[in-house]
Design an enzyme around this catalytic site. Structure first.
Site, short mmCIF file in Angstrom:
data_model
loop_
_atom_site.label_atom_id
_atom_site.label_comp_id
_atom_site.label_asym_id
_atom_site.label_seq_id
_atom_site.Cartn_x
_atom_site.Cartn_y
_atom_site.Cartn_z
N ASP A 1 0.45 -1.05 0.06
CA ASP A 1 0.22 0.16 0.12
C ASP A 1 1.07 1.39 -0.09
O ASP A 1 2.29 0.96 0.57
CB ASP A 1 -0.80 0.23 1.41
CG ASP A 1 -1.35 1.40 1.76
OD1 ASP A 1 -2.35 1.68 0.64
OD2 ASP A 1 -1.34 1.52 2.58
P1 ADP Z 1 -3.53 4.23 -0.06
O1 ADP Z 1 -4.14 2.89 -0.86
O2 ADP Z 1 -2.66 5.36 -0.61
O3 ADP Z 1 -3.53 4.07 1.45
P2 ADP Z 1 -6.30 5.37 0.12
O4 ADP Z 1 -7.55 4.05 -0.78
O5 ADP Z 1 -7.08 5.02 1.52
O6 ADP Z 1 -4.94 5.54 -0.55
O7 ADP Z 1 -7.32 7.01 -0.60
C1 ADP Z 1 -7.47 7.20 -1.52
C2 ADP Z 1 -7.67 8.79 -1.74
O8 ADP Z 1 -9.31 8.07 -1.25
C3 ADP Z 1 -7.06 9.84 -1.16
O9 ADP Z 1 -5.43 9.64 -2.10
C4 ADP Z 1 -7.70 10.19 -1.11
O10 ADP Z 1 -7.88 11.37 -2.25
C5 ADP Z 1 -8.92 10.15 -1.25
N1 ADP Z 1 -9.54 9.89 0.65
C6 ADP Z 1 -9.26 9.02 1.48
N2 ADP Z 1 -10.02 9.35 2.91
C7 ADP Z 1 -10.73 10.28 2.50
C8 ADP Z 1 -10.52 11.69 3.28
N3 ADP Z 1 -11.64 11.59 4.69
N4 ADP Z 1 -10.28 12.64 3.01
C9 ADP Z 1 -10.29 13.52 2.00
N5 ADP Z 1 -9.84 12.56 0.83
C10 ADP Z 1 -9.73 11.47 1.58
MG MG Z 2 -2.70 3.06 3.49
#
Ligand code: ADP
Ligand code: MG
Length: 352
Positions: free
Chosen positions: A21
């Site tokens: 991740d």
């Molecule tokens: P990763 O897989 O890199 O850990 P996530 O899947 O957790 O990323 O999140 C993907 C995207 O979703 C973030 O980059 C953001 O743009 C959006 N996102 C997720 N949660 C939030 C939140 N609480 N507020 C704003 N944007 C969010």
């Molecule tokens: Mg993550």
């Protein structure tokens, strides 16, 4: 590294593919707001509104907005009906109506148009997310979230240790994923962006058809992938509670290099188990044949049997001299050297 049982350690030894991740795993998750664009209102009003919604999110990028608002002494107002949308964002409602924050997918769901005002933000390779009311966009922020200092070395150690396939799986946008992937020397075909939690599960399932897969995540939007992988590795202290529940292995320090060392240890363990089983079976065959056909005297049979046990135990004890200990020594030395180097640099000008 905390292994939840011997089976996890054994399976880990057979792992030939790693999927990571991004946010909070390869990166520190200590994001900072670097750009803020709020065309129709003051930065302060915008931040207070944004922080009001993000106060209810456990995502690390939400914490960046909260920290920035706190730094400017802005107290968030109350919101209701908050719902988290994994890998998209968050929705809620305040006195003035419905609010949302999230990525382009969230904006599309709300019928909002990410127009020219934000082109500069979208083009750059930073994590960007938007705040809106219904189809109206109020503004956006870009946050910078650096690589963990040990991520690069950890991936290199895995490659050097003979792990042929390493992939990056993120819910973030492609430009960000590609920048981070390039810093880590990943090939473009192994960089997967714009994923929903179920996409990560699907990708992990697909990978596991060609060999055992370890998924490393912090549990925010990737707990299902942690559970689906042959070995799920949670970012223990840095990760979420659910990650610890879903994973087979938890990393209790922030040091990503531990992971490569643990993989080495798991492989040595599996090798020693195989050696011991082969030896024990062999000894059994010899002793049984001796008893049946050569009238082996009882004392000799007992010595053979118990002696074999002692040899198996001694062979197992070789694991005490494990690569993790050796690596820990090396990494402590490296840390001390870099501290000394820093001291020298700080004192040099005064001496000169
Ligand atoms: P990763 O897989 O890199 O850990 P996530 O899947 O957790 O990323 O999140 C993907 C995207 O979703 C973030 O980059 C953001 O743009 C959006 N996102 C997720 N949660 C939030 C939140 N609480 N507020 C704003 N944007 C969010
Ligand atoms: Mg993550």
């Amino acid at each position: 590294m905390l292994f939840k049982g011997g089976a996890a350690l054994e399976t880990f030894g057979a792992v030939t593919q790693f999927a990571f991740d991004k946010t909070g795993t390869l990166t520190t998750g200590q994001a900072e707001v670097v750009t803020l664009v709020a065309p129709g209102m003051s930065d302060e009003d915008f931040l207070a509104l944004f922080a009001e919604l993000e106060a209810h999110s456990e995502h690390s990028i939400a914490a960046a907005v909260r920290r920035r608002a706190a730094k400017q002494d802005l107290a968030p107002l109350p919101v209701f009906d908050v719902v988290a949308h994994p890998s998209e964002g968050i929705t809620g409602r305040d006195g003035d109506g419905p609010l949302w924050a999230g990525n382009p997918r969230m904006a599309a769901r709300m019928g909002a148009d990410l127009t020219a005002d934000f082109e500069g933000l979208v083009g750059n390779a930073q994590t960007v997310f938007w705040l809106g009311r219904g189809s109206q966009i109020l503004g956006a922020v870009a946050v910078a979230d650096g690589l963990r200092p040990t991520s690069r070395a950890a991936l290199e150690a895995l490659r050097a240790g003979g792990v042929p396939h390493i992939a990056l799986m993120t819910g973030d946008r492609r430009p960000v994923a590609e920048r981070i992937g390039a810093q880590l020397g990943l090939s473009p075909s192994d960089i997967h962006a714009d994923l929903l939690p179920e996409d990560k599960v699907r990708l992990v399932s697909k990978l596991s058809q060609t060999g055992a897969v370890a998924f490393v995540g912090d549990g925010v939007n990737d707990a299902a992938a942690l559970a689906r992988a042959d070995v799920g590795i949670a970012m223990g202290a840095a990760g979420s509670e659910v990650a610890l529940q879903a994973a087979d292995v938890a990393l209790l320090s922030e040091d990503m290099a531990r992971r490569a060392a643990a993989h080495k240890l798991a492989r040595r363990t599996a090798r020693i188990i195989r050696q011991n089983l082969t030896f024990a079976m062999g000894a059994m065959v010899v002793l049984v044949s001796g008893a049946l056909f050569l009238q082996l005297p009882l004392p000799l049979a007992v010595v053979g049997h118990e002696g074999g046990t002692v040899l198996v135990v001694l062979n197992g004890l070789r694991l005490l001299f494990d690569p993790i200990r050796a690596d820990r020594g090396a990494s402590l030395r490296a840390r001390e050297e870099s501290a000394q180097e820093q001291d020298r640099r700080q004192t040099a000008p005064t001496r000169g």
